[in-house]
Design an enzyme around this catalytic site. Sequence first.
Site, PDB file in Angstrom:
ATOM      1  N   ASP A 272       0.839  -1.205   0.000  1.00 13.82           N
ATOM      2  CA  ASP A 272       0.000   0.000   0.000  1.00 13.82           C
ATOM      3  C   ASP A 272       0.872   1.252   0.000  1.00 13.82           C
ATOM      4  OD1 ASP A 272      -2.168  -1.687   0.218  1.00 13.82           O
ATOM      5  OD2 ASP A 272      -2.331  -1.457   2.394  1.00 13.82           O
TER       6      ASP A 272
HETATM    7  N1  URA Z   1      -1.305  -5.965   3.838  1.00  9.96           N
HETATM    8  C1  URA Z   1      -1.782  -4.710   3.857  1.00  9.96           C
HETATM    9  O1  URA Z   1      -2.797  -4.434   4.466  1.00  9.96           O
HETATM   10  N2  URA Z   1      -1.094  -3.767   3.195  1.00  9.96           N
HETATM   11  C2  URA Z   1       0.060  -4.008   2.540  1.00  9.96           C
HETATM   12  O2  URA Z   1       0.653  -3.085   1.974  1.00  9.96           O
HETATM   13  C3  URA Z   1       0.541  -5.321   2.526  1.00  9.96           C
HETATM   14  C4  URA Z   1      -0.154  -6.292   3.185  1.00  9.96           C
END
Ligand code: URA
Length: 247
Positions: free
Chosen positions: A107
């Site tokens: 993310d």
């Molecule tokens: N899980 C999440 O919630 N975000 C990420 O970036 C990776 C795994």
Amino acid sequence: MAKRMRLDKLLSNMGFGTRSEIRKVVKQGRVTVDGVIVKDFGMLLDPEAQTVMFDDETVIYKDTIYVMLNKPQGVISATEDKRERTVLDLLDPEDQVLQPFPVGRLDKDTEGLLLLTNDGKLAHELLSPKKHVPKTYEALVHGDVDASDQDAFAQGVTLEDGYETMPAKLIIGEKESREDGVYSSITLTIHEGKFHQVKRMFESVGKKVVYLRRISMGPLLLDESLPLGAYRPLTEAELESLQNAHR
Ligand code: URA
């Protein structure tokens, strides 16, 4: 079949300059192929069989790239975007030439280990849902994470869209009390990669991830000496371990 490639393309792909800079130095007689000065920058050659030298430096040919990035917050895991900065923008131009792409997504606000490569086969193997490649994350969670969450994650939890997660290993670290409640440091290993998976797993037990970073993917561990936003090529040993782990 032998690979045939233009001399100027080979040199620019290997980071010796732009095509126009390279044409100039070739015309100046600074480049040899198999020991002979070549002034035709469009010459076709087999980069695996022939020896190219630029001044006194041998041009080592490679057509794959594998780098480990310590992704900072604020960049997205894409190769291009109209508005946002992408992880590709963090690479030097000569490392962008071979067109690497991120293997999976973190993310925008997640930090940590991201592999970038142009090896589609390896990327496919690492991302295949059938291979269950483990990914380990460290997080700070708003809430008092306890043994009931460990049990729930070990069994598998149901996300808000009905998806049942595979068993995951939750390790509980330090806890800290703040004005708005308890915060827990945790480490979580999951074997799949659904969208926002770690955040959604904690939501399913009524807690909120406020900080997240990935520290491993299969056998590949984040190099803690890499500052956020920095990257380095994989070592031979790291690459081999990745290639062998999921065959
Ligand atoms: N899980 C999440 O919630 N975000 C990420 O970036 C990776 C795994």
